[in-house]
Design a protein around this motif. Structure first.
Motif, PDB file in Angstrom:
ATOM      1  N   VAL A 136       0.844  -1.197   0.000  1.00  0.00           N
ATOM      2  CA  VAL A 136       0.000   0.000   0.000  1.00  0.00           C
ATOM      3  C   VAL A 136       0.873   1.237   0.000  1.00  0.00           C
ATOM      4  O   VAL A 136       1.773   1.391   0.824  1.00  0.00           O
ATOM      5  N   SER A 138       1.009   4.862   0.934  1.00  0.00           N
ATOM      6  CA  SER A 138       0.281   5.822   1.758  1.00  0.00           C
ATOM      7  C   SER A 138       0.845   7.225   1.627  1.00  0.00           C
ATOM      8  O   SER A 138       0.643   8.064   2.488  1.00  0.00           O
ATOM      9  N   TRP A 206     -10.296   4.188  -5.040  1.00  0.00           N
ATOM     10  CA  TRP A 206      -9.146   3.764  -4.247  1.00  0.00           C
ATOM     11  C   TRP A 206      -8.434   4.971  -3.628  1.00  0.00           C
ATOM     12  O   TRP A 206      -7.991   4.920  -2.475  1.00  0.00           O
ATOM     13  N   THR A 207      -8.331   6.057  -4.388  1.00  0.00           N
ATOM     14  CA  THR A 207      -7.688   7.266  -3.867  1.00  0.00           C
ATOM     15  C   THR A 207      -8.505   7.871  -2.733  1.00  0.00           C
ATOM     16  O   THR A 207      -7.963   8.262  -1.688  1.00  0.00           O
ATOM     17  N   THR A 209     -10.754   6.367  -0.794  1.00  0.00           N
ATOM     18  CA  THR A 209     -10.746   5.474   0.367  1.00  0.00           C
ATOM     19  C   THR A 209      -9.457   5.617   1.168  1.00  0.00           C
ATOM     20  O   THR A 209      -9.486   5.693   2.401  1.00  0.00           O
ATOM     21  N   SER A 210      -8.339   5.654   0.479  1.00  0.00           N
ATOM     22  CA  SER A 210      -7.046   5.779   1.154  1.00  0.00           C
ATOM     23  C   SER A 210      -6.956   7.077   1.944  1.00  0.00           C
ATOM     24  O   SER A 210      -6.504   7.098   3.084  1.00  0.00           O
ATOM     25  N   GLU A 214      -6.716   7.096   6.056  1.00  0.00           N
ATOM     26  CA  GLU A 214      -5.431   7.526   6.617  1.00  0.00           C
ATOM     27  C   GLU A 214      -5.480   8.898   7.282  1.00  0.00           C
ATOM     28  O   GLU A 214      -4.901   9.084   8.353  1.00  0.00           O
ATOM     29  N   GLN A 237      -9.602  -2.103   1.849  1.00  0.00           N
ATOM     30  CA  GLN A 237      -9.737  -1.170   2.964  1.00  0.00           C
ATOM     31  C   GLN A 237      -9.122  -1.729   4.244  1.00  0.00           C
ATOM     32  O   GLN A 237      -8.425  -1.024   4.980  1.00  0.00           O
ATOM     33  N   PHE A 240      -5.274  -1.928   3.918  1.00  0.00           N
ATOM     34  CA  PHE A 240      -4.691  -0.586   3.945  1.00  0.00           C
ATOM     35  C   PHE A 240      -4.653  -0.053   5.376  1.00  0.00           C
ATOM     36  O   PHE A 240      -3.641   0.492   5.830  1.00  0.00           O
TER      37      PHE A 240
END
Length: 297
Positions: A136, A138, A206-207, A209-210, A214, A237, A240
């Motif tokens: 992942v 981050s 995906w962007t 959610t990350s 975070e 999820q 990550f």
């Protein structure tokens, strides 16, 4: 229901029944509140609108505790069903003879609908590739996609923050809605990030959610079920979030089981304490325990 406002500038009418309520931005929602929040004696207010949306008497009374009941009402109505749309909202306002609202906000709604369709078109033309799992990345996003992610984001102010991101699959949404009622609409006053309710459409899943997991959410609640085990989104999820908190030192992940499972519990979460709704002996303490866990600094 098609767009039919004065000074309509779109080339073709759009079917507003197919436009989800999440397409309406903060400006429109705030203006709706300005119209509907004051209690009216001669015109329909937010309470009358809530009745048309099939909210119960007790639910409506609970909304009175909120500073902006219209905002909360729209959020919960949006969370109840994927079929809630801009067209249905306008139909309710028209039925209640609030044409003043429909006419005043018409151009703003048209603009939101236009942006919604543009975002869908852009998403189809430029499909984004998912991040590799379990490796992942981050690091900070390289694009401005993280601005204006949620319905309450102000692009010119601070990003919206949450107490917890709710990781769930579509078939478990009934329990997620119960979680919203128990944790947001009670004395706990927690703020949950529910993707289908809070996230604006158009950006890379995906962007988004990350970024939410975070930087926007203190913790993540994982709703475990047999369907969860087959969901690629839930798998991403969970992995990550685990990568951000090795060994769950900060109690970042909280697994929740709300119904009996036929499949084995996911091994990746076996070292975490589970909040189990299926055990009759602890069910009475379920929401208290979960709320306190999410309230920790």
């Amino acid at each position: 229901m098609a767009c039919s406002y004065p000074d309509h500038k779109q080339d073709t009418d759009q079917d507003l029944e197919s436009v989800p309520l999440v397409a309406l931005n903060m400006s429109v929602r705030r203006k709706l509140g300005l119209y509907l929040n004051p209690r009216q004696t001669v015109a329909a207010d937010w309470m009358t609108v809530a009745e048309e949306m099939d909210f119960t008497y007790l639910e409506i009374r609970n909304y009175e505790a909120f500073k902006d009941p219209t905002k909360k009402l729209l959020e919960d109505w949006q969370a109840r069903s994927a079929e809630v749309s801009v067209g249905k909202l306008l139909s309710i306002l028209t039925k209640l003879e609030r044409t003043d609202i429909v006419e005043d906000l018409g151009p703003m709604i048209d603009e939101d609908v236009r942006k919604y369709y543009e975002s869908l078109k852009k998403k189809k033309e430029e499909p984004c590739l998912p991040l590799q799992v379990p490796e992942v990345d981050s690091c900070a996003p390289r694009t401005p996609e993280t601005l204006g992610l949620t319905t309450q984001d102000d692009p010119e102010g601070l990003p919206e923050k949450f107490d917890a991101f709710i990781c769930y699959c579509k078939s478990d949404f009934g329990f997620v809605y119960e979680m919203i009622r128990e944790l947001e609409q009670t004395q706990y006053k927690l703020k949950l990030c529910v993707f289908d309710r809070d996230v604006l459409p158009g950006s890379c899943v995906w962007t988004i959610t990350s970024e939410l997991i975070e930087r926007r959410c203190k913790r993540m609640v994982v709703v475990i079920s047999d369907e969860y085990l087959e969901s690629e989104d839930c798998d991403f999820q969970t992995k990550f979030a685990l990568s951000l908190s090795p060994g769950a030192r900060n109690k970042r992940l909280i697994p929740v089981i709300y119904k009996q499972m036929k499949k084995p519990f996911p091994s990746i979460l076996r070292f975490l304490t589970v909040c189990d709704y299926t055990r009759p002996c602890t069910q009475a303490w379920f929401w208290v325990r979960l709320a306190k866990a999410l309230s920790l600094p």
